[in-house]
Design a protein around this motif. Structure first.
Motif, PDB file in Angstrom:
ATOM      1  N   MET A   1       0.841  -1.207   0.000  1.00 35.07           N
ATOM      2  CA  MET A   1       0.000   0.000   0.000  1.00 35.07           C
ATOM      3  C   MET A   1       0.874   1.254   0.000  1.00 35.07           C
ATOM      4  N   ALA A   2       0.380   2.307  -0.650  1.00 38.25           N
ATOM      5  CA  ALA A   2       1.167   3.550  -0.715  1.00 38.25           C
ATOM      6  C   ALA A   2       1.434   4.083   0.696  1.00 38.25           C
ATOM      7  N   ARG A   3       2.639   4.654   0.899  1.00 39.98           N
ATOM      8  CA  ARG A   3       2.982   5.174   2.226  1.00 39.98           C
ATOM      9  C   ARG A   3       2.167   6.412   2.575  1.00 39.98           C
ATOM     10  N   THR A   4       1.833   7.191   1.544  1.00 39.70           N
ATOM     11  CA  THR A   4       1.009   8.393   1.789  1.00 39.70           C
ATOM     12  C   THR A   4      -0.127   8.436   0.761  1.00 39.70           C
ATOM     13  N   TYR A   5      -1.119   9.191   1.055  1.00 33.22           N
ATOM     14  CA  TYR A   5      -2.265   9.407   0.162  1.00 33.22           C
ATOM     15  C   TYR A   5      -2.949   8.100  -0.262  1.00 33.22           C
ATOM     16  N   ALA A   6      -2.860   7.076   0.612  1.00 31.71           N
ATOM     17  CA  ALA A   6      -3.408   5.768   0.226  1.00 31.71           C
ATOM     18  C   ALA A   6      -4.934   5.809   0.101  1.00 31.71           C
ATOM     19  N   ASP A   7      -5.594   6.578   0.964  1.00 37.74           N
ATOM     20  CA  ASP A   7      -7.061   6.523   0.987  1.00 37.74           C
ATOM     21  C   ASP A   7      -7.737   7.781   0.441  1.00 37.74           C
ATOM     22  N   VAL A   8      -6.983   8.591  -0.296  1.00 43.39           N
ATOM     23  CA  VAL A   8      -7.584   9.874  -0.704  1.00 43.39           C
ATOM     24  C   VAL A   8      -8.801   9.700  -1.611  1.00 43.39           C
ATOM     25  N   ASN A   9      -8.798   8.691  -2.466  1.00 41.31           N
ATOM     26  CA  ASN A   9      -9.955   8.535  -3.351  1.00 41.31           C
ATOM     27  C   ASN A   9     -11.218   8.175  -2.573  1.00 41.31           C
ATOM     28  N   ASP A  10     -11.011   7.335  -1.566  1.00 42.11           N
ATOM     29  CA  ASP A  10     -12.139   6.997  -0.695  1.00 42.11           C
ATOM     30  C   ASP A  10     -12.692   8.250  -0.048  1.00 42.11           C
ATOM     31  N   ALA A  11     -11.763   9.091   0.426  1.00 42.63           N
ATOM     32  CA  ALA A  11     -12.170  10.313   1.121  1.00 42.63           C
ATOM     33  C   ALA A  11     -12.843  11.288   0.143  1.00 42.63           C
ATOM     34  N   LEU A  12     -12.340  11.362  -1.079  1.00 39.44           N
ATOM     35  CA  LEU A  12     -12.909  12.314  -2.049  1.00 39.44           C
ATOM     36  C   LEU A  12     -14.239  11.817  -2.613  1.00 39.44           C
ATOM     37  N   ARG A  14     -16.847   8.742  -4.689  1.00 36.71           N
ATOM     38  CA  ARG A  14     -17.057   8.128  -6.010  1.00 36.71           C
ATOM     39  C   ARG A  14     -17.103   9.147  -7.158  1.00 36.71           C
ATOM     40  N   GLN A  15     -17.765  10.262  -6.895  1.00 39.65           N
ATOM     41  CA  GLN A  15     -17.878  11.322  -7.918  1.00 39.65           C
ATOM     42  C   GLN A  15     -16.519  11.729  -8.454  1.00 39.65           C
ATOM     43  N   TRP A  16     -15.521  11.655  -7.581  1.00 38.02           N
ATOM     44  CA  TRP A  16     -14.168  12.088  -7.917  1.00 38.02           C
ATOM     45  C   TRP A  16     -13.453  11.097  -8.837  1.00 38.02           C
ATOM     46  N   TYR A  17     -13.615   9.802  -8.507  1.00 36.16           N
ATOM     47  CA  TYR A  17     -12.784   8.813  -9.215  1.00 36.16           C
ATOM     48  C   TYR A  17     -13.544   7.915 -10.183  1.00 36.16           C
ATOM     49  N   LYS A  76     -11.502  12.819 -17.368  1.00 31.88           N
ATOM     50  CA  LYS A  76     -11.882  12.964 -15.958  1.00 31.88           C
ATOM     51  C   LYS A  76     -10.667  13.387 -15.121  1.00 31.88           C
ATOM     52  N   ILE A  77      -9.543  12.719 -15.372  1.00 28.65           N
ATOM     53  CA  ILE A  77      -8.334  13.043 -14.595  1.00 28.65           C
ATOM     54  C   ILE A  77      -7.881  14.466 -14.886  1.00 28.65           C
ATOM     55  N   SER A 142      -1.583  13.639  -4.234  1.00 24.22           N
ATOM     56  CA  SER A 142      -2.476  14.011  -3.129  1.00 24.22           C
ATOM     57  C   SER A 142      -3.938  13.970  -3.575  1.00 24.22           C
ATOM     58  N   ARG A 143      -4.168  13.967  -4.891  1.00 20.29           N
ATOM     59  CA  ARG A 143      -5.533  13.859  -5.418  1.00 20.29           C
ATOM     60  C   ARG A 143      -5.841  12.432  -5.890  1.00 20.29           C
ATOM     61  N   GLY A 144      -4.981  11.509  -5.471  1.00 20.50           N
ATOM     62  CA  GLY A 144      -5.270  10.091  -5.716  1.00 20.50           C
ATOM     63  C   GLY A 144      -4.959   9.586  -7.112  1.00 20.50           C
ATOM     64  N   VAL A 145      -4.051  10.267  -7.826  1.00 24.59           N
ATOM     65  CA  VAL A 145      -3.758   9.869  -9.207  1.00 24.59           C
ATOM     66  C   VAL A 145      -2.272   9.513  -9.381  1.00 24.59           C
ATOM     67  N   MET A 146      -2.022   8.422 -10.109  1.00 24.60           N
ATOM     68  CA  MET A 146      -0.655   8.077 -10.520  1.00 24.60           C
ATOM     69  C   MET A 146      -0.544   8.486 -11.992  1.00 24.60           C
ATOM     70  N   HIS A 147       0.507   9.184 -12.374  1.00 29.23           N
ATOM     71  CA  HIS A 147       0.634   9.618 -13.768  1.00 29.23           C
ATOM     72  C   HIS A 147       0.995   8.433 -14.670  1.00 29.23           C
ATOM     73  N   ARG A 148       1.940   7.644 -14.263  1.00 31.76           N
ATOM     74  CA  ARG A 148       2.374   6.409 -14.903  1.00 31.76           C
ATOM     75  C   ARG A 148       3.103   6.567 -16.244  1.00 31.76           C
ATOM     76  N   ASP A 149       3.404   7.787 -16.639  1.00 30.24           N
ATOM     77  CA  ASP A 149       4.203   7.937 -17.869  1.00 30.24           C
ATOM     78  C   ASP A 149       5.070   9.199 -17.797  1.00 30.24           C
ATOM     79  N   VAL A 150       5.706   9.382 -16.650  1.00 30.52           N
ATOM     80  CA  VAL A 150       6.581  10.554 -16.512  1.00 30.52           C
ATOM     81  C   VAL A 150       7.850  10.279 -17.314  1.00 30.52           C
ATOM     82  N   LYS A 151       8.175  11.198 -18.203  1.00 29.07           N
ATOM     83  CA  LYS A 151       9.364  11.091 -19.067  1.00 29.07           C
ATOM     84  C   LYS A 151       9.575  12.467 -19.694  1.00 29.07           C
TER      85      LYS A 151
END
Ligand code: ATP
Length: 333
Positions: A1-12, A14-17, A76-77, A142-151
């Motif tokens: 599990m992520a060390r930080t921001y693990a539950d931000v989507n839950d907190a934000l 369904r509308q958010w994610y 959406k993102i 912090s908004r619950g998103v991984m970019h996954r293509d930083v280059k």
């Protein structure tokens, strides 16, 4: 599990994610005119354009026809993140009359080519831009998103205006704990080890590996620091620098069974000191300071849980000058 921001989507909520149940209101394309083609890739053709209403220059990213779900996710993102620090702004979404072609209209950045940037950038520039990139990523994470293509191709830098923007949200995904994600993401030279050994429970920290690769390129003046010819060779390049000792303990720690018939991947390699890679040109030798290498070491770790988070990295002593400068600007000095 992520060390930080693990539950931000839950907190934000369904509308958010929940991008699958998100309805996009498409505008019609008449408002925009194409000027030039400026790029393109697997998923799109990208044009410089003009907004006929206000004469502003913009970017029109025409998406190649892909599944609806992928388009919804990118929009959406981008909608969620637009307005965040150093995030490319989404201005409009348009659809042609046939409904087959969809385009994203975004702010235009006069980008300096990566190769030119590497030659041009001083120590202060490197500190400034890596800090700006980390700032963007801390916000995104912090908004619950991984970019996954930083280059480099997805980090636009307008050096004249000292403006950096993170672009291309086509592979970005919402992070939820305990989800097995696809490992076929990212671009080879910037892929974190977890993607290369098939570990699917990854998190935001895979973006930090990619920043580490860009940082290494800048410090050592190499276009791509780990330049593999395929995924196995990519891992091999990493093993030859970081060594196999900590790789073996990483595999054990996460119970990863990594099999390869690539002979070279089964051999042992010692960890190389970072100073070995210092650029031979005397003008660049002093970029790789003790502090710079300490930060690099803490970003390029096999164990994703041991990598610095974007926020932790921003607090590293390497960035003291940048932070002080930011504070003095705020104070109006
Ligand atoms: P790839 O498959 O290479 O990741 P893609 O199809 O996902 O590409 P983008 O990465 O969004 O598309 O854009 C492709 C290229 O277009 C970028 O590398 C860049 O050169 C250019 N580009 C995209 N957006 C902008 C922008 N806002 N300002 C300036 N140039 C841009």
């Amino acid at each position: 599990m992520a060390r930080t921001y693990a539950d931000v989507n839950d907190a934000l909520g369904r509308q958010w994610y929940d991008y699958e149940n998100f309805t996009i209101e498409w505008s019609s394309p008449e408002r925009y005119e194409i000027i030039d083609r400026i790029g393109g890739g697997k998923y799109s053709e990208v044009f410089k354009g003009i907004d006929m209403v206000n004469s502003d220059i913009c970017v029109i990213k025409v998406l190649k026809p892909v599944v609806d779900k992928k388009i919804k996710r990118e929009v959406k993102i981008l909608r969620n993140l637009t307005g965040g620090p150093n995030i490319i702004a989404l201005l409009d979404v348009v659809q042609d009359q046939t409904g087959r072609y969809h385009s994203l209209v975004m702010e235009y950045i006069e980008n300096v080519e990566w190769k030119a940037a590497l030659i041009l950038f001083t120590e202060v520039d490197i500190k400034y831009y890596i800090f700006q990139l980390l700032k963007a990523l801390d916000f995104v994470h912090s908004r619950g998103v991984m970019h996954r293509d930083v280059k480099p191709g997805n980090v636009m830098i307008d050096h004249r205006c000292r403006k950096l923007r993170l672009i291309d949200w086509g592979l970005a995904e919402f992070y939820h704990p305990d989800i097995a994600y696809h490992i076929r993401v990212g671009s080879r030279y910037y892929k974190a080890p977890e993607l290369l050994v098939g570990y699917k429970m990854y998190d935001y920290s895979l973006d930090i590996w990619s920043v580490g690769c860009m940082f290494a390129s800048m410090l050592f003046k190499r276009e791509h620091f780990f330049r593999g010819s395929d995924n196995d060779d990519q891992l091999l390049r990493i093993l030859r620098v970081l060594g196999t000792n900590s790789f073996d303990s990483y595999l054990k720690m996460y119970d990863i069974t990594f099999k390869s018939c690539h002979e070279a991947l089964l051999q042992e390699y010692p960890k190389q000191p970072w100073t070995r890679f210092t650029a031979p040109d005397y003008r660049h030798r002093d970029l790789a300071t003790t502090e710079a290498l300490d930060l690099l070491e803490k970003m390029l770790r096999y164990d994703h849980r041991q990598r610095l988070t974007a926020r932790e990295a921003q607090s590293h002593a390497y960035f003291n000058v940048v932070r002080l400068e930011g504070a003095s600007h705020k104070g109006g000095l």
